[in-house]
Design an enzyme around this catalytic site. Sequence first.
Site, short mmCIF file in Angstrom:
data_model
loop_
_atom_site.label_atom_id
_atom_site.label_comp_id
_atom_site.label_asym_id
_atom_site.label_seq_id
_atom_site.Cartn_x
_atom_site.Cartn_y
_atom_site.Cartn_z
N HIS A 47 22.06 29.84 1.36
CA HIS A 47 22.46 28.45 1.65
C HIS A 47 23.71 28.47 2.54
CE1 HIS A 47 23.03 24.23 1.44
NE2 HIS A 47 24.24 24.37 0.95
N ASP A 49 26.17 26.46 4.69
CA ASP A 49 26.72 25.14 5.06
C ASP A 49 27.19 25.16 6.50
OD1 ASP A 49 26.62 23.61 2.56
OD2 ASP A 49 27.92 25.21 1.82
N ASP A 169 20.91 21.25 -1.42
CA ASP A 169 22.28 20.97 -1.87
C ASP A 169 22.74 19.52 -1.79
OD1 ASP A 169 24.71 21.73 -2.98
OD2 ASP A 169 25.62 22.25 -1.06
N HIS A 406 25.67 17.97 5.05
CA HIS A 406 26.02 17.34 3.77
C HIS A 406 27.45 17.61 3.31
CE1 HIS A 406 24.10 21.24 2.72
NE2 HIS A 406 25.05 21.31 1.81
#
Length: 1000
Positions: A47, A49, A169, A406
């Site tokens: 994941h 970001d 997420d 996000h």
Amino acid sequence: MAAAASVLALLLLAAAAAREADGYVAYNTSAGTVAGLLNVHLVPHSHDDVGWLKTVDQYFVGSNNSIQGACVMNTLDSVVDALARDPGRKFVVAEQAFFQRWWVEKSPSIQAIVHDLVDSGQLEFINGGWCMHDEAATHYIDMIDQTTLGHRVIKQQFNKTPRAGWQIDPFGHSAVQSYLLGAELGFDSVHFARIDYQDRAMRKQDKGLEVIWRGSRTFGSSSQIFTNAFPVHYSPPNGFGFEVLDDISPVQDDLLLFDYNVEQRVNDFVSAAIAQANVTRTNHIMWTMGDDFNYQYAESWFRNMDRLIHYVNKDGRVHALYSTPSIYTDAKHASNQSWPLKQDDYFPYADSTNAYWTGYFTSRPTFKRYVRMLSGYYLAARQIEFMVGGLFTSSLEDAMGIAQHHDAVSGTAKQHTTDDYSKRLALGASQVEKSVNIALDCLISSKGTCRSPAVKFSQCQLLNISYCPSTEEQISGGKSLVIVAYNPLGWEHSDYIRVPVNDIHLVVKNSDGSLVDSQLVEIDTVTDNLRKLYVKAYLGINTDKPPKYWLVFQASVPPMGWNTYFVSKSTGTGSNKMGYVSSISSSNKDTVEVGPGPLKMTFSSASGQLTRIFNSISGVDLPIQQSFLWYGSSTGDVIDSQASGAYIFRPDGATPTAVSRSVPLKVIRGPLVDEVHQQFSSWISQVTRLYKEKDHAEVEYTIGPIPVNDGIGKEVITRLTANMVTNGTFYTDSNGRDFLKRVRNYREDWDLQVTQPVAGNYYPVNLGMYVADGKYELSVLVDRSVGASSIQDGQIEIMLHRRILHDDGRGVGEPLDEVVCVDNKCDGLTARGTYYVNVNKLGHGAHWRRTTGQEVYSPFLLGFAHEDERSWKSYSTGKGSMMDAKYTLPDNVAIITLQNIDDGTVLLRLAHLFQAAEDPKNSVMAKVELKKMFGKRTIKKLTETNLSANQKKSEMRKLNWRVVGDTESGPAPIVGGPVDGQAFVVELGPMEIRTFSLKF
Ligand SMILES: [Zn+2]
């Protein structure tokens, strides 16, 4: 010795059972699914970001590791190596902002290897947008844009179309995500981790984590998607993470070494699998094998997963395989199981009793506004780019894509990362602005070509704080201030332009040369002070001489076209030779009535409070009050240390503090606009504007610096209280699109235990919100994403700004305490914004919300120049449109994309703006005649595509799903038919968005 020898013999015996050979073992990782066994789908992922604790580029190259040891280059480099070593291994990649940064640096030989991995299905692109966008603070047009960008490069480079939504997420999930950014993209499934803790507990019991989600009340089952909410999080089950430097339990299968643990690890695996199977339908479960910025050394993960798959399958109690969300979804589909139905959305999200993630709906309000403003600007600039040719808007592409992440527009990144997002946007926007300045001149040229040298246009991004050098400049030497207003809407737009000027003797003429009514309004000191501070802070420019007036006039601009206005020195005297200078009125009556048109508001002379709003044409008359209040931010208590912060809204439990009960009024009147200026405190002021020809009030607030010297964080709201019985019900939009019904202290899917009566009733708002009783609808539209609620019947409250002194413990590690600094002196950030208030008869509010909402999102793009009016007219067309004269799109359709693509095609998206049954006149089939819309241009080829334009609409295949107790009834959704290649008429049913690839 003898004893030792027999132990060794035993060990060797065990080895014979568990291991094929000493030394090299060929692990069997190639298995697919197996019928009759529990299949554990291992989905290897990282994941990543697109900015959070570090900036996107710091994450990519692996710098600033004292904050977080993370380098996406390491991940992608080592994943490719690891996949190439064993064709059984798989990996999924989501964020194209990272992948594309990496891809362009790769040698042809590495690129060839990656092509093979993608073609064989070992490396699968999922989601495939530029980032994993937020779902609360994003506008649907931005969500579409950033996904389209990612999907386009994947298609160009690999000829692949992602099949799975991977929103693991984001902090809650929107209706628009499911049906629009899911089903309409062509996704079969969407997967995520974060849903409300009460909802999750209930769904685990009922085996209802996996559902068929119908996010659209208009489209129902025709836009549904298989949805997988994870039972815990997006990390693996405990003990099955293998990140290289973590404290891991490797699978040790070498008997010649100590700590051999194959049986133990297989047993652990089987019991973790059975535990998950107990909360999951069918004999397929997914393990998300990865976490934030994992696979820094991918072999560590794959080596252990190879062994687990090999030994677990030899053991035979359950079956393990390398998988992806697509393989998993196909297996679920093949099982022919029935799934629970889910409607609407997954907001708000709470992860525990006092932890409602509803603060981030408002966190960093000025950044949220910047993103929204540029979204509308980007749309308009791309239209102009289409009309004059070129690809000059791509400098905003990467920045706008990243901003939807996000942790970006959500307001949950660290300050330095947020500054980086803003910097990227500002750099991109200033480049686009330069090109638009040139393009505007080409657009309006009467010869239809660009002139050289071009007229120097300029634009003003800081108009809201009265900074616009070219309108402030003295008009001299026989020149006029030329204002070209470009209208990106599909219908004629009439709106009031306000520009700061320094001269009282000005007249405004339109492109025909006739005088236009204008009004001068003195610029207030609040604005002067903002301008001085922020122009210095943002541009480094000292501005000692503030402009004196706002010049206000009404402009009317054709659809997808422009109109020109000339502001010049008046030559004579008398009332028609200059704009009307607004008067300041005082009143001896109990109430003050304002509004130059049919819409009026009354205020109490004594308290300054708004008391009533009424409309002499519609007959609407509603007693209403408005006030500012703040919630004190909780810093935690003895029972629960949870503090309010960037993500979480936790008020301290006290009733919110009213900022002022009595506010002096300053009323300014004129023929075009009446303004009510109110200073609620030293840090909150407000201007309410009623324009002659608008049926809403425009309310501009200025909040900040929020004082925190009392040690209390503050979360500031505006609250409208109307005399209405609303039965706990209110309506908020989903990403600026569908309106969803909300009921206070209630969830449709489970019996809500109310622990946070305020924070737990907050919802994200991007377009607006309304309440209704048997008579009226009270609606508010916003200019950015905010959190909002209705805590008491008849109320609408909107959180406008937050300043908090504690961190809320969700990772960002900073209090949300935004400051602005000039000359090393810093103070809290001031937020200025606008909301719009309308009252309509019941059932009549939708038309205002939809059309005005589109006008708020897509305002005029204004270009300014100083030129001689006569010579200007000799080479420029004063007023024009791309469309055929007199053609207009209907009120229920917006052009949400018109964009040149680098392959020579043009992308067009048309959106119906109304839901089914929302409005009797407008919730009907709409028609757009493309031939008339494109005027002189001839369409040579038209291909309808899916939403992200990476596959033909005719080739989209949707999976059918069985739904438990499916009782869908009612009329089938109205959708447009195929577009005839001769007539080029596009039909759109309610809420329909249609995407076309065009060639001219
Ligand atoms: Zn994340």
